[in-house]
Structure formats: C-alpha cells, structure tokens
Design a protein around this motif. Structure first.
Motif, PDB file in Angstrom:
ATOM      1  N   ALA A  70      38.755   9.746  75.900  1.00 20.92           N
ATOM      2  CA  ALA A  70      38.808  10.485  74.635  1.00 20.92           C
ATOM      3  C   ALA A  70      37.763  10.906  74.005  1.00 20.92           C
ATOM      4  O   ALA A  70      37.397  12.120  73.564  1.00 20.92           O
ATOM      5  N   LEU A  71      36.598  10.195  74.105  1.00 19.02           N
ATOM      6  CA  LEU A  71      35.490  10.501  73.660  1.00 19.02           C
ATOM      7  C   LEU A  71      34.628  11.662  74.430  1.00 19.02           C
ATOM      8  O   LEU A  71      34.064  12.701  73.809  1.00 19.02           O
ATOM      9  N   GLY A  72      34.826  11.592  75.437  1.00 22.92           N
ATOM     10  CA  GLY A  72      34.599  12.712  76.663  1.00 22.92           C
ATOM     11  C   GLY A  72      35.028  13.980  76.278  1.00 22.92           C
ATOM     12  O   GLY A  72      34.581  14.994  76.629  1.00 22.92           O
ATOM     13  N   ARG A  73      36.349  13.937  75.823  1.00 24.75           N
ATOM     14  CA  ARG A  73      36.949  15.272  75.478  1.00 24.75           C
ATOM     15  C   ARG A  73      36.626  15.854  74.170  1.00 24.75           C
ATOM     16  O   ARG A  73      36.887  16.869  73.733  1.00 24.75           O
ATOM     17  N   GLY A  74      35.689  14.896  73.375  1.00 22.11           N
ATOM     18  CA  GLY A  74      35.135  15.237  72.036  1.00 22.11           C
ATOM     19  C   GLY A  74      36.159  14.711  70.866  1.00 22.11           C
ATOM     20  O   GLY A  74      36.079  15.325  69.804  1.00 22.11           O
ATOM     21  N   ALA A  75      37.147  13.887  71.147  1.00 20.72           N
ATOM     22  CA  ALA A  75      38.073  13.373  70.132  1.00 20.72           C
ATOM     23  C   ALA A  75      37.739  12.469  69.106  1.00 20.72           C
ATOM     24  O   ALA A  75      36.573  12.054  69.367  1.00 20.72           O
ATOM     25  N   LEU A  76      38.366  12.384  67.893  1.00 20.91           N
ATOM     26  CA  LEU A  76      38.057  11.409  67.014  1.00 20.91           C
ATOM     27  C   LEU A  76      38.963  10.041  67.523  1.00 20.91           C
ATOM     28  O   LEU A  76      40.031  10.318  67.452  1.00 20.91           O
ATOM     29  N   VAL A  77      38.168   8.975  67.680  1.00 21.28           N
ATOM     30  CA  VAL A  77      39.008   7.861  68.114  1.00 21.28           C
ATOM     31  C   VAL A  77      38.903   6.930  67.017  1.00 21.28           C
ATOM     32  O   VAL A  77      37.638   6.504  66.297  1.00 21.28           O
ATOM     33  N   LEU A  78      40.176   6.346  66.372  1.00 25.17           N
ATOM     34  CA  LEU A  78      40.346   5.481  65.280  1.00 25.17           C
ATOM     35  C   LEU A  78      40.825   4.164  65.956  1.00 25.17           C
ATOM     36  O   LEU A  78      41.982   4.448  66.465  1.00 25.17           O
ATOM     37  N   CYS A  79      40.094   3.160  65.798  1.00 29.78           N
ATOM     38  CA  CYS A  79      40.523   2.058  66.715  1.00 29.78           C
ATOM     39  C   CYS A  79      40.689   0.715  65.497  1.00 29.78           C
ATOM     40  O   CYS A  79      39.760   0.511  64.629  1.00 29.78           O
ATOM     41  N   ASP A  80      41.993   0.036  65.588  1.00 27.90           N
ATOM     42  CA  ASP A  80      42.058  -1.062  64.809  1.00 27.90           C
ATOM     43  C   ASP A  80      41.585  -2.473  65.433  1.00 27.90           C
ATOM     44  O   ASP A  80      42.139  -2.768  66.184  1.00 27.90           O
ATOM     45  N   ARG A  81      40.214  -2.796  65.095  1.00 27.25           N
ATOM     46  CA  ARG A  81      39.569  -3.897  65.461  1.00 27.25           C
ATOM     47  C   ARG A  81      38.755  -3.212  67.090  1.00 27.25           C
ATOM     48  O   ARG A  81      39.225  -2.653  67.589  1.00 27.25           O
ATOM     49  N   PHE A  82      37.722  -3.930  67.093  1.00 27.02           N
ATOM     50  CA  PHE A  82      36.877  -3.648  68.245  1.00 27.02           C
ATOM     51  C   PHE A  82      35.843  -4.951  68.370  1.00 27.02           C
ATOM     52  O   PHE A  82      36.455  -6.087  67.945  1.00 27.02           O
ATOM     53  N   THR A  83      34.480  -4.891  69.026  1.00 24.65           N
ATOM     54  CA  THR A  83      33.849  -5.951  69.123  1.00 24.65           C
ATOM     55  C   THR A  83      33.417  -6.652  68.232  1.00 24.65           C
ATOM     56  O   THR A  83      33.242  -8.025  68.082  1.00 24.65           O
ATOM     57  N   ALA A  84      33.246  -6.342  66.730  1.00 22.62           N
ATOM     58  CA  ALA A  84      32.978  -6.897  65.625  1.00 22.62           C
ATOM     59  C   ALA A  84      34.205  -8.086  65.534  1.00 22.62           C
ATOM     60  O   ALA A  84      33.695  -9.278  64.846  1.00 22.62           O
TER      61      ALA A  84
END
Ligand code: Z5A
Length: 206
Positions: free
Chosen positions: A85-99
């Motif tokens: 998705a980032l490669g396509r230039g999208a805005l990625v909104l994620c509920d939780r990640f590494t933190a």
C-alpha cells in the motif's frame, strides 16, 4: 524513486479509542479521494487473524513465544498489506504496531529491550511509522470503556496496564517528532481534528 505513501499508527491502552480514530481519519481522507488502507494488529491478514485468535483467546503461553507470535502476524501484515500500500502511495492507518510490542511485551511482561527490538526489526524489515498517535488514558478509564474483560490482555491486573501506559509515554517522550500524544478523554471529534492536523501536512504531494 519508489512512491511512498504515509504510514500512521494509533496506539494506546484498552478502550482508548484507537478504532474510533482510525475510522474518523479514514473518513476524512476518503472525502479527499485519497487511497486509504486501514488495518489492525494483531491481524489484518488471514494468517494474522488466526494468530490473533490464539493470542487473545487461547490458553496463553510464555512471554517469549507471545513476542514471536505477534511478530509473525506483523511480518505477514507488513509484507502483504502495508508495504504494497505504501508503495502505491496510499495512506495506511493501522490500529497498533511496534510500539504496542514495546509497551506490552517489554514494559508489561518484562522481556529484555534488546530481544523485543530484535523481533521488531525482523518483523518489519526496518519499516517505521511516519506518525504515531498515542491516545493516552488512565487504564482504569479505558478498562471501564472496554467493558467486561473479553480477552487475555484485558484480564491482566491494573499494575500491568499502568506499566503499559508508562511504556507508551516513554516511547513518545523519546521521539517527539514522530509522536502526537492526545488526552483520550477529549470528545472523539475534537481528537479527530487534532489527528488530521498532524496527518494533513505529512501527506505526500503529487
Ligand atoms: N498486543 C500486544 O500485547 N503486543 C502487540 O505487539 C500488539 C498487541 C500489536 C489487541 O487487542 C491486544 O493485543 C491488546 C494489546 C495486545 N490488548 N488488549 N486487550 P485490541 O487492540 O484488539 O484491543 P484493545 O486495545 O482493547 O482495543 P479496543 O478495546 O477495541 O479499544 P480501542 O480501539 O482503543 O477503542 P474503541 O473501540 O475505539 O473505543 C472503545 C469504547 O470507547 C467504545 O465504546 C467507544 O465508543 C468509546 N470511545 C471511543 N472514543 C471515545 C472518546 N473520545 N470519549 C469517550 N468514549 C470514547
């Protein structure tokens, strides 16, 4: 140059309002005709959702095995959803990640920082969020909002959740340029405006 979208992560304790803010931010972005991809951790792929069920509703396991299970789900999400998705230039909104891994497995469970860092590196291949939004709330309030404990983490003692909160606040304090810390007791629309004010100037310009 490879196109790069924007990667925004929502963090916080139970019931802090992360899913609510992911939805509100996605609404605003879609109204501007941006490509938006939403996801959650653990989960977001069939493999990750199977791990989620085991982690949240299974019998439980050692802290080290738990760390690796969250990491395996994350590797699938990064490879199959977030990076494309980032490669396509999208805005990625994620509920939780590494933190969340640092807050729960390191501060909460007491695993060594170096071990947690190593697992994160392996799972993400070095991918970092552009912005992390911390919805900060006293754990007692969040657990009240979330209602009766419905998974293994919600059922942990208050002291565990206090350590998790301290873990999030410490990460935000260490890297203020990549964090927005909000008082999660504010009304959802006010929080959504503050979030959008931080996202908007970071959006890739075509
Ligand atoms: N975990 C981990 O240990 N290690 C890791 O690496 C990762 C995760 C990635 C995943 O659960 C569990 O896995 C998590 C940590 C661990 N621990 N637990 N439990 P999860 O993310 O699926 O569950 P959660 O954190 O408990 O999320 P939640 O309960 O769905 O909460 P939320 O998404 O933050 O909140 P919400 O659903 O948007 O809102 C909760 C309620 O509050 C709801 O009734 C809303 O209407 C209300 N709300 C929302 N915003 C407001 C405001 N601003 N004011 C008043 N009321 C509000």
């Amino acid at each position: 140059m490879v196109a790069r979208g924007l990667f925004v992560v929502f963090e916080g304790g139970e019931g802090a309002g992360k899913s609510t803010q992911v939805s509100l931010a996605a609404e605003r972005a879609r109204a501007l005709d941006l490509e938006v991809v939403t996801c959650r951790e653990p989960g977001g792929t069939p493999f990750g959702e199977a791990i989620r069920a085991a982690l949240l509703h299974g019998e439980g396991t050692s802290a080290r095995a738990e760390l690796l299970a969250f990491s395996a789900a994350r590797a699938a999400l990064v490879d199959e959803v977030i990076a494309p998705a980032l490669g396509r230039g999208a805005l990625v909104l994620c509920d939780r990640f590494t933190a969340s891994t640092v807050a729960y497995q390191q501060y909460g469970r007491g695993l060594e920082a170096a071990l947690v860092e190593h697992a994160i590196e392996l799972a993400t291949g070095g991918l970092r969020p552009d912005l992390q939004v911390l919805l900060d709330l006293p754990p007692a309030r969040g657990l009240e909002r979330a209602g009766a404990a419905s998974d293994r983490f919600e059922a942990e003692r208050l002291g565990f959740h206090e350590r998790v909160r301290a873990g999030f606040l410490a990460q935000a304090a260490d890297d203020p340029g990549h964090w927005l810390v909000l008082d999660a007791e504010a009304p959802p629309e006010a929080l959504a405006s503050a979030v959008w004010s931080a996202i908007e100037p970071r959006l890739p310009r075509s």
